[in-house]
Design a protein around this motif. Sequence first.
Motif, short mmCIF file in Angstrom:
data_model
loop_
_atom_site.label_atom_id
_atom_site.label_comp_id
_atom_site.label_asym_id
_atom_site.label_seq_id
_atom_site.Cartn_x
_atom_site.Cartn_y
_atom_site.Cartn_z
N ALA A 1 -4.29 -1.07 -1.03
CA ALA A 1 -5.16 -0.72 0.08
C ALA A 1 -5.58 -1.92 0.92
N ILE A 2 -5.23 -3.12 0.48
CA ILE A 2 -5.65 -4.33 1.20
C ILE A 2 -4.44 -4.97 1.85
N ARG A 3 -4.63 -5.41 3.09
CA ARG A 3 -3.54 -6.11 3.76
C ARG A 3 -4.07 -7.39 4.40
N GLY B 1 -19.07 3.18 -3.42
CA GLY B 1 -18.11 2.67 -4.38
C GLY B 1 -16.75 2.29 -3.82
N TRP B 2 -16.66 2.09 -2.51
CA TRP B 2 -15.40 1.70 -1.89
C TRP B 2 -15.47 0.23 -1.47
N ALA B 3 -14.33 -0.42 -1.48
CA ALA B 3 -14.27 -1.84 -1.11
C ALA B 3 -14.25 -2.00 0.40
N VAL B 4 -14.87 -3.06 0.85
CA VAL B 4 -14.79 -3.50 2.24
C VAL B 4 -14.61 -5.01 2.24
N ALA B 5 -13.98 -5.50 3.29
CA ALA B 5 -13.75 -6.94 3.42
C ALA B 5 -14.59 -7.48 4.55
N HIS C 1 -11.47 0.70 -7.39
CA HIS C 1 -11.25 0.01 -8.67
C HIS C 1 -12.06 -1.29 -8.78
N GLY C 2 -12.27 -1.97 -7.67
CA GLY C 2 -13.06 -3.19 -7.66
C GLY C 2 -12.32 -4.45 -8.05
N MET C 3 -11.01 -4.38 -8.17
CA MET C 3 -10.23 -5.57 -8.53
C MET C 3 -10.43 -6.68 -7.49
N CYS C 4 -10.47 -6.30 -6.22
CA CYS C 4 -10.64 -7.30 -5.16
C CYS C 4 -11.98 -8.02 -5.30
N ALA D 1 -6.11 -10.96 -4.45
CA ALA D 1 -6.72 -9.63 -4.36
C ALA D 1 -5.79 -8.66 -3.66
N VAL D 2 -5.14 -9.10 -2.57
CA VAL D 2 -4.18 -8.25 -1.86
C VAL D 2 -3.06 -7.83 -2.81
N GLN D 3 -2.51 -8.78 -3.54
CA GLN D 3 -1.37 -8.52 -4.41
C GLN D 3 -1.73 -7.67 -5.63
#
Length: 63
Positions: A58-60, A30-34, A13-16, A50-52
């Motif tokens: 998918a983010i912790r 197209g996938w998020a990475v931190a 989705h790219g919200m992060c 971004a986590v919330q």
Amino acid sequence: MRVAVDEDRCAGHGMCLTLCPEVFEMTEDGWAVADPGDVPPGLEDAAREAVQNCPERAIREID
């Protein structure tokens, strides 16, 4: 503080990336990475937002 993205849950989705582009990026697929390091000082609130707000949860946060 550090954050991690669960590749199996991310739907791209790219919200992060919108909320904290200094910490998150999108792969060519197209996938998020931190960023694997510590969240830079002053960006902790944006990273937590971004986590919330991840639609797939998918983010912790890692202590």
